[in-house]
Design an enzyme around this catalytic site. Structure first.
Site, PDB file in Angstrom:
ATOM      1  N   GLN A  82       0.834  -1.199   0.000  1.00 15.92           N
ATOM      2  CA  GLN A  82       0.000   0.000   0.000  1.00 15.92           C
ATOM      3  C   GLN A  82       0.874   1.257   0.000  1.00 15.92           C
ATOM      4  O   GLN A  82       1.699   1.454   0.905  1.00 15.92           O
ATOM      5  CB  GLN A  82      -0.943   0.016   1.212  1.00 15.92           C
ATOM      6  CG  GLN A  82      -2.047   1.056   1.015  1.00 15.92           C
ATOM      7  CD  GLN A  82      -2.903   1.280   2.231  1.00 15.92           C
ATOM      8  OE1 GLN A  82      -2.393   1.413   3.341  1.00 15.92           O
ATOM      9  NE2 GLN A  82      -4.208   1.357   2.039  1.00 15.92           N
TER      10      GLN A  82
ATOM     11  N   TYR B 273      -6.262  10.504   4.394  1.00 13.64           N
ATOM     12  CA  TYR B 273      -4.874  10.904   4.154  1.00 13.64           C
ATOM     13  C   TYR B 273      -4.812  11.787   2.902  1.00 13.64           C
ATOM     14  O   TYR B 273      -5.849  12.257   2.433  1.00 13.64           O
ATOM     15  CB  TYR B 273      -3.980   9.665   4.094  1.00 13.64           C
ATOM     16  CG  TYR B 273      -3.963   8.972   5.445  1.00 13.64           C
ATOM     17  CD1 TYR B 273      -3.395   9.614   6.549  1.00 13.64           C
ATOM     18  CD2 TYR B 273      -4.554   7.729   5.646  1.00 13.64           C
ATOM     19  CE1 TYR B 273      -3.429   9.014   7.811  1.00 13.64           C
ATOM     20  CE2 TYR B 273      -4.580   7.129   6.897  1.00 13.64           C
ATOM     21  CZ  TYR B 273      -4.010   7.779   7.975  1.00 13.64           C
ATOM     22  OH  TYR B 273      -4.042   7.209   9.215  1.00 13.64           O
TER      23      TYR B 273
ATOM     24  N   ARG C 256      -7.634   2.093  -2.943  1.00 16.80           N
ATOM     25  CA  ARG C 256      -8.522   1.944  -1.779  1.00 16.80           C
ATOM     26  C   ARG C 256      -9.244   3.253  -1.480  1.00 16.80           C
ATOM     27  O   ARG C 256      -8.608   4.319  -1.433  1.00 16.80           O
ATOM     28  CB  ARG C 256      -7.736   1.512  -0.546  1.00 16.80           C
ATOM     29  CG  ARG C 256      -8.639   1.015   0.582  1.00 16.80           C
ATOM     30  CD  ARG C 256      -7.853   0.601   1.813  1.00 16.80           C
ATOM     31  NE  ARG C 256      -8.579  -0.400   2.591  1.00 16.80           N
ATOM     32  CZ  ARG C 256      -8.410  -0.609   3.888  1.00 16.80           C
ATOM     33  NH1 ARG C 256      -7.537   0.107   4.570  1.00 16.80           N
ATOM     34  NH2 ARG C 256      -9.098  -1.536   4.527  1.00 16.80           N
TER      35      ARG C 256
ATOM     36  N   GLY D 287      -9.128  -7.475   8.463  1.00 20.23           N
ATOM     37  CA  GLY D 287      -8.034  -6.770   9.121  1.00 20.23           C
ATOM     38  C   GLY D 287      -7.687  -7.419  10.442  1.00 20.23           C
ATOM     39  O   GLY D 287      -6.839  -8.314  10.517  1.00 20.23           O
ATOM     40  N   ARG D 288      -8.379  -7.002  11.504  1.00 18.74           N
ATOM     41  CA  ARG D 288      -8.053  -7.495  12.851  1.00 18.74           C
ATOM     42  C   ARG D 288      -8.042  -9.019  12.951  1.00 18.74           C
ATOM     43  O   ARG D 288      -7.151  -9.568  13.619  1.00 18.74           O
ATOM     44  CB  ARG D 288      -8.979  -6.840  13.879  1.00 18.74           C
ATOM     45  CG  ARG D 288      -8.573  -5.386  14.140  1.00 18.74           C
ATOM     46  CD  ARG D 288      -9.625  -4.597  14.876  1.00 18.74           C
ATOM     47  NE  ARG D 288     -10.810  -4.408  14.038  1.00 18.74           N
ATOM     48  CZ  ARG D 288     -11.807  -3.580  14.339  1.00 18.74           C
ATOM     49  NH1 ARG D 288     -11.771  -2.877  15.457  1.00 18.74           N
ATOM     50  NH2 ARG D 288     -12.836  -3.456  13.530  1.00 18.74           N
TER      51      ARG D 288
HETATM   52  C1  8OZ Z   1      -4.027   2.943  12.121  1.00 20.41           C
HETATM   53  C2  8OZ Z   1      -3.022   3.716  12.666  1.00 20.41           C
HETATM   54  C3  8OZ Z   1      -2.253   4.508  11.846  1.00 20.41           C
HETATM   55  C4  8OZ Z   1      -2.489   4.541  10.486  1.00 20.41           C
HETATM   56  C5  8OZ Z   1      -5.140   3.848   7.931  1.00 20.41           C
HETATM   57  C6  8OZ Z   1      -2.762   3.703   7.596  1.00 20.41           C
HETATM   58  O1  8OZ Z   1      -6.073   4.089   8.705  1.00 20.41           O
HETATM   59  C7  8OZ Z   1      -3.760   3.771   8.450  1.00 20.41           C
HETATM   60  C8  8OZ Z   1      -3.512   3.765   9.928  1.00 20.41           C
HETATM   61  C9  8OZ Z   1      -4.265   2.954  10.761  1.00 20.41           C
HETATM   62  O2  8OZ Z   1      -5.323   3.721   6.718  1.00 20.41           O
END
Ligand code: 8OZ
Length: 362
Positions: free
Chosen positions: A98, A179, A226, A319-320
């Protein structure tokens, strides 16, 4: 009837099953923001996933937002990731990386020469990040100038090339979880004028130009994206004023590239799949996209099986459950009980809660 355990080819990548390990930030990079030996072991253990999407990795030093996350910009990082991809391939697995730029979710102490984080905007969000000093509010960002965007796009292109040199089967462009790319997409964050602000087409321009550069460099059949249309992280990340229209447009623009997959987080990342009073039609996106459809967020085994059987998705990301069950594919196949997650070991630390989760007995 299609099953979770059937093989599938997505773009140029042949997968043994439709179970995907979601990208998971674990903050265990070693000196030089490289994956270390424990990370090699962690991914090797999980290689029975049809596809591993390796954790978000910064495309440049300015793209980092948290302590001890790995990068994919230095020669040393490429060599270290090669150990990971070799280990996964030796077990018959497939792995993509990613590609990540955090934008304004960062702190100056993590950035070269104490620089300000960069974004579409100079407005600081009410968000926290994790630094050497612990959890702290993110720093005041600086709005990127339009003339800085070509070199930013080049950073994505170089990172994609590096990922292939490191032996990855492809990349996923992180355009989710508010982000950098989502800081351009959402009208509640992007306050620019000019070619990258204002209209939906302008706000989507950075994503599309990144996809153009990455697919030119490594091929669309090795590239995924994504998205997270409805993520607010407890209102620290405001939704777009019209998420449906925005994302319908984004997916229409992505469709002609021939991408390997599109990965959609349904609902609140890591939270509810159906946020109250905030309906979203994910099928409307699915209908617009010709490639493999990958969905994520809180899928139970039952829901995953039904979703594949109904043709509502081609792949399901967990994920988890993959953190605490290295042999998740086998456990799902046998409907075996799952190990419990040690939530206090998610971010940072060593082998504990990382590589020491037990497998089912042979
Ligand atoms: C949890 C902590 C820090 C970053 C995301 C890359 O939420 C993350 C992330 C997840 O996509």
């Amino acid at each position: 009837m299609r099953s979770l355990f059937d093989p599938i080819k997505i773009g140029d990548i042949a997968l043994a099953n439709r179970i995907v390990m979601a990208p998971l930030t674990r903050n265990r990079a070693i000196e030089g923001n490289k994956p270390g030996p424990l990370t090699v072991e962690y991914y090797r253990q999980r290689a029975t996933a049809g596809l591993i999407i390796a954790e978000a990795s910064q495309i440049s030093p300015m793209a980092q937002g948290y302590l001890d996350t790995p990068g994919i910009y230095s020669t040393e990082q490429v060599a270290a990731w090669r150990e990971v991809t070799d280990a996964v391939h030796a077990e018959g697995g497939r792995i993509v990386l990613q590609l990540w730029h955090v934008g304004r979710i960062s702190h100056s102490s993590l950035l070269p020469d104490g620089a300000a984080p960069v974004s579409s905007t100079s407005r600081r969000p009410e968000a926290m990040t994790f630094t050497r000093e612990g959890f702290v509010p993110v720093s005041e960002p600086r709005a990127l100038r339009d003339d800085e965007l070509p070199s930013l796009i080049e950073d994505y292109r170089r990172a994609a090339r590096n990922a292939i040199v490191a032996g990855f089967d492809g990349v996923e462009i992180h355009a989710a979880n508010t982000y950098l790319i989502e800081q351009f997409l959402r009208d509640t964050i992007n306050d620019r004028s000019g070619p990258y602000g204002g209209s939906i087409a302008n706000r989507a321009r950075l994503l599309i130009e990144v996809v153009q550069a990455v697919t030119e460099e490594i091929g669309a059949g090795r590239t995924g994206v994504r998205l997270s249309p409805m993520t607010t992280f407890g209102n620290t990340a405001p939704l777009d004023s019209d998420p449906q229209t925005l994302h319908n447009y984004v997916v229409e623009q992505l469709a002609p590239f021939g991408l390997a997959f599109l990965h959609v987080i349904e609902g609140e990342t890591g939270g509810t799949r159906t946020p109250e009073g905030k309906p979203f039609d994910y099928e409307a996106l699915h209908h617009r996209f010709p490639g493999a459809w990958l969905v994520n967020n809180g899928y139970s085994l039952e829901l995953a099986k039904q979703t594949i059987a109904d043709g509502k998705a081609d792949l399901i990301a967990f994920g988890r459950p993959f953190i605490s069950n290295p042999d998740l594919v086998r456990r799902l196949r046998e409907a075996a009980p799952l190990n419990e997650l040690r939530a206090d070991k998610l971010y940072g630390g060593g082998a504990e809660g990382y590589t020491d989760y037990p497998f089912l007995p042979a």
